[in-house]
Design a protein around this motif. Sequence first.
Motif, PDB file in Angstrom:
ATOM      1  N   HIS A   1      -0.828   7.942 -13.682  1.00 17.70           N
ATOM      2  CA  HIS A   1      -0.672   7.889 -12.178  1.00 17.70           C
ATOM      3  C   HIS A   1      -2.083   7.849 -11.958  1.00 17.70           C
ATOM      4  N   VAL A   2      -2.499   6.869 -11.278  1.00 15.45           N
ATOM      5  CA  VAL A   2      -3.777   7.033 -10.442  1.00 15.45           C
ATOM      6  C   VAL A   2      -3.545   6.500  -9.079  1.00 15.45           C
ATOM      7  N   SER A   3      -3.908   7.867  -8.226  1.00 18.51           N
ATOM      8  CA  SER A   3      -3.487   7.722  -6.812  1.00 18.51           C
ATOM      9  C   SER A   3      -4.022   6.683  -6.220  1.00 18.51           C
ATOM     10  N   GLU A   4      -3.017   5.990  -5.326  1.00 13.61           N
ATOM     11  CA  GLU A   4      -3.092   4.825  -4.516  1.00 13.61           C
ATOM     12  C   GLU A   4      -3.530   3.485  -5.455  1.00 13.61           C
ATOM     13  N   GLN A   5      -3.368   3.557  -6.634  1.00 18.98           N
ATOM     14  CA  GLN A   5      -3.650   2.484  -7.696  1.00 18.98           C
ATOM     15  C   GLN A   5      -2.418   2.067  -8.288  1.00 18.98           C
ATOM     16  N   PHE A   6      -1.759   2.969  -9.129  1.00 18.85           N
ATOM     17  CA  PHE A   6      -0.454   2.626  -9.876  1.00 18.85           C
ATOM     18  C   PHE A   6      -0.127   3.719 -10.418  1.00 18.85           C
ATOM     19  N   LEU A   7       1.231   3.563 -10.721  1.00 22.64           N
ATOM     20  CA  LEU A   7       2.084   4.364 -11.326  1.00 22.64           C
ATOM     21  C   LEU A   7       2.784   3.905 -12.650  1.00 22.64           C
ATOM     22  N   ARG A   8       2.556   4.227 -13.859  1.00 23.38           N
ATOM     23  CA  ARG A   8       3.179   3.600 -15.058  1.00 23.38           C
ATOM     24  C   ARG A   8       4.638   4.357 -15.530  1.00 23.38           C
TER      25      ARG A   8
ATOM     26  N   VAL B   1       5.500  -1.044 -14.059  1.00 27.42           N
ATOM     27  CA  VAL B   1       3.972  -0.534 -13.715  1.00 27.42           C
ATOM     28  C   VAL B   1       4.205  -0.685 -12.238  1.00 27.42           C
ATOM     29  N   PHE B   2       4.071   0.391 -11.338  1.00 29.98           N
ATOM     30  CA  PHE B   2       4.235   0.052  -9.908  1.00 29.98           C
ATOM     31  C   PHE B   2       2.812   0.026  -9.264  1.00 29.98           C
ATOM     32  N   HIS B   3       2.366  -0.852  -8.883  1.00 27.92           N
ATOM     33  CA  HIS B   3       0.917  -1.022  -8.380  1.00 27.92           C
ATOM     34  C   HIS B   3       0.813  -1.102  -6.767  1.00 27.92           C
ATOM     35  N   SER B   4      -0.376  -0.645  -6.359  1.00 26.48           N
ATOM     36  CA  SER B   4      -0.627  -0.466  -4.702  1.00 26.48           C
ATOM     37  C   SER B   4      -1.592  -1.404  -4.487  1.00 26.48           C
TER      38      SER B   4
ATOM     39  N   ILE C   1       0.765  -1.154   0.046  1.00 30.41           N
ATOM     40  CA  ILE C   1      -0.115  -0.042  -0.186  1.00 30.41           C
ATOM     41  C   ILE C   1       0.844   1.262   0.008  1.00 30.41           C
ATOM     42  N   VAL C   2       0.905   2.012  -1.001  1.00 29.12           N
ATOM     43  CA  VAL C   2       1.736   3.198  -1.088  1.00 29.12           C
ATOM     44  C   VAL C   2       1.338   4.111  -2.227  1.00 29.12           C
ATOM     45  N   ASP C   3       1.182   5.206  -1.885  1.00 28.81           N
ATOM     46  CA  ASP C   3       0.886   6.472  -2.721  1.00 28.81           C
ATOM     47  C   ASP C   3       2.105   7.349  -2.598  1.00 28.81           C
ATOM     48  N   PRO C   4       2.971   7.054  -3.754  1.00 26.51           N
ATOM     49  CA  PRO C   4       4.479   7.654  -3.529  1.00 26.51           C
ATOM     50  C   PRO C   4       4.594   9.101  -3.640  1.00 26.51           C
ATOM     51  N   SER C   5       5.550   9.621  -3.028  1.00 24.50           N
ATOM     52  CA  SER C   5       6.003  10.805  -3.386  1.00 24.50           C
ATOM     53  C   SER C   5       7.169  10.709  -4.419  1.00 24.50           C
ATOM     54  N   LEU C   6       7.288  11.233  -5.393  1.00 29.13           N
ATOM     55  CA  LEU C   6       8.562  11.125  -6.303  1.00 29.13           C
ATOM     56  C   LEU C   6       9.315  12.389  -6.214  1.00 29.13           C
ATOM     57  N   ASP C   7       9.381  12.986  -5.021  1.00 24.69           N
ATOM     58  CA  ASP C   7      10.471  14.061  -4.438  1.00 24.69           C
ATOM     59  C   ASP C   7      11.297  12.993  -3.702  1.00 24.69           C
ATOM     60  N   PRO C   8      12.511  13.066  -4.091  1.00 25.80           N
ATOM     61  CA  PRO C   8      13.691  12.083  -3.273  1.00 25.80           C
ATOM     62  C   PRO C   8      13.964  12.841  -1.834  1.00 25.80           C
TER      63      PRO C   8
ATOM     64  N   ALA D   1       6.827  17.617  -8.546  1.00 23.49           N
ATOM     65  CA  ALA D   1       7.226  16.014  -8.703  1.00 23.49           C
ATOM     66  C   ALA D   1       5.947  15.352  -9.146  1.00 23.49           C
ATOM     67  N   LEU D   2       5.068  15.862  -9.512  1.00 25.75           N
ATOM     68  CA  LEU D   2       3.698  15.286 -10.181  1.00 25.75           C
ATOM     69  C   LEU D   2       4.189  14.714 -11.508  1.00 25.75           C
ATOM     70  N   PRO D   3       3.652  13.317 -11.865  1.00 23.32           N
ATOM     71  CA  PRO D   3       4.314  12.769 -13.230  1.00 23.32           C
ATOM     72  C   PRO D   3       4.348  13.603 -14.465  1.00 23.32           C
ATOM     73  N   GLN D   4       3.278  14.587 -14.236  1.00 19.84           N
ATOM     74  CA  GLN D   4       3.126  15.415 -15.832  1.00 19.84           C
ATOM     75  C   GLN D   4       4.266  16.510 -15.745  1.00 19.84           C
ATOM     76  N   HIS D   5       4.624  16.717 -14.939  1.00 19.69           N
ATOM     77  CA  HIS D   5       5.980  17.679 -14.717  1.00 19.69           C
ATOM     78  C   HIS D   5       7.143  17.114 -14.522  1.00 19.69           C
ATOM     79  N   TYR D   6       7.509  15.966 -14.521  1.00 19.08           N
ATOM     80  CA  TYR D   6       8.732  15.303 -13.944  1.00 19.08           C
ATOM     81  C   TYR D   6       9.705  15.423 -14.998  1.00 19.08           C
TER      82      TYR D   6
END
Length: 537
Positions: free
Chosen positions: A225-232, A251-254, A43-50, A209-214
């Motif tokens: 990216h769908v929050s609390e579901q997956f990041l492609r 694809v990282f799933h939660s 279960i993860v809703d990740p921050s993409l800011d290191p 750090a949102l995927p559309q800006h990264y």
Amino acid sequence: MTTLANRLLLAALALSLAAGCARRETQADRAAAEGVLLQSLGIVDPSLDPHLAQQLAEGTILRALLEGLVVVDPRTLEPRPGVARTWETSDDGLVYTFQLRPDARWSDGSPVTAHDFVRSFERALTPSLGAPNAYFMHVLAGAADFHAGRTTDFAQVGAEALDDLTLRLELEAPCPHFLALLTHFVWLPVHAPTVLAHGEFASRSNRWALPQHYVGNGPFVPGEHVSEQFLRTTPNPHYWDRDSVRLRGVVFHSFSVVAEEPAFRSGRIHITDALPIAKLDTYRRDRPDVLRVAPSFGTYFYRINVTRPPLDDARVRRALSAALDRELLTGTLLNGVYEPARSFTPPGPGGYTPPALAVDDAALARSLLAEAGYPQGAGLRNFEILFNTSENHRMIAEAVQEIWRRELGVSPVLANQEDGVYRDNRRQLNYDVSRASWFGDFLDPVAFLEIFTTGNPNNQTGWSHPEFDALVHESSRTLDRARRLDLLGRAEAILLHEAPIIPVFVYSTVRLVDPRVDGWHDNLLDQHPYQYISIRP
């Protein structure tokens, strides 16, 4: 009906039956055919800011999107060249000079320079950002003072770009594990123009750090990216070593630990984060080809809030620790997967042998509780055991609750909270006893012990001990290996005697991995660089 018609009918029926009996193509099959890896990180809703990330799962994603000066070898975990192709160390161990790759690029095509690393380190250490792992950077000369706001000129910190491709790092004192330390995700660089385009450079509310800006410099870039579901993610076309990257995406799933096993079984993912203990025997018997059990550099334990009576009494805390039957918990309840924890630091790294002071001794536990004024638990309030939502965590908490009731006459109450709420309450010391786990970020005992130094943001117990602090501090400045290990052992003995924590067991990673995945090497840090992984159709 003619003979020919009968034959055609029978043939059609046979084809229909064969199609019905054939294994249906799954999502995991289609992804494998496309070269895409599907992985659950729990279960993860990740921050993409290191600089703001905290969880191991976030580190897993960040290392796919960003690359630091050094990376870990997927087999040995030794530091190996990343953005830095070479480095030199001064004779006194205080200065490291890194030569960066001239072909290192950000995902927008711009060059990665030494100035990017200096600016990133400055951002992580800026007090207003509140980076939870910035203390890893205190090894740099002047970094602790800058981070605390005692100085405001970053030029006084030991990080300097001599030119675009030469980075000079000066340490406060010799640090024998510095290169390993650099593999932590807090040292990963950020793309300053992108950060500045979306707000203040050191603001926690910046949306860069949102995927559309990264903009990253690692082997992959974030996509849908769908929050609390997956990041492609998809391959970064500008990554310096892009020709060696065989995956066409990750694809990282939660998924919760309960949900991800059915997801694996039904062909929705290739790799799980964990496996419920109750399912272990089934996979040992029926699917040993997908079951992966391996040692881990991690400890399952309970934090104790030492600011709340009667848990402010070390005798009460030691009694709770000594009352546990760790052999029973690991051998029976946990199916022999984990080893009992006799210390906080797992044994093994660098020849360190931790003091085995976490004993199973119910008689000693009752004696300590009586000495503290609570014979047979009389007068001891019913404190709370806090844990985050998980079938495994509940099962363990219920067993610990029963052991303490039986051996000490105390009746703790169980409190289950969703992960975010649980972490907030633990951080704010709004708990009595809290489930916890810690995994070393690098293979050194100080990765465990330093988190309980005074003021460390990961302490979260209210405990402070000057002698412990001094021993850990001195160990990080000592190059003599035998002396350093002695200092760490003395520090850990204090931690175990004071007992702001209760070690329970040493982790193993227990997960399911699709046999089509190649290049996934089990290791103590559970780090798996994706540029070395592939998947077969």
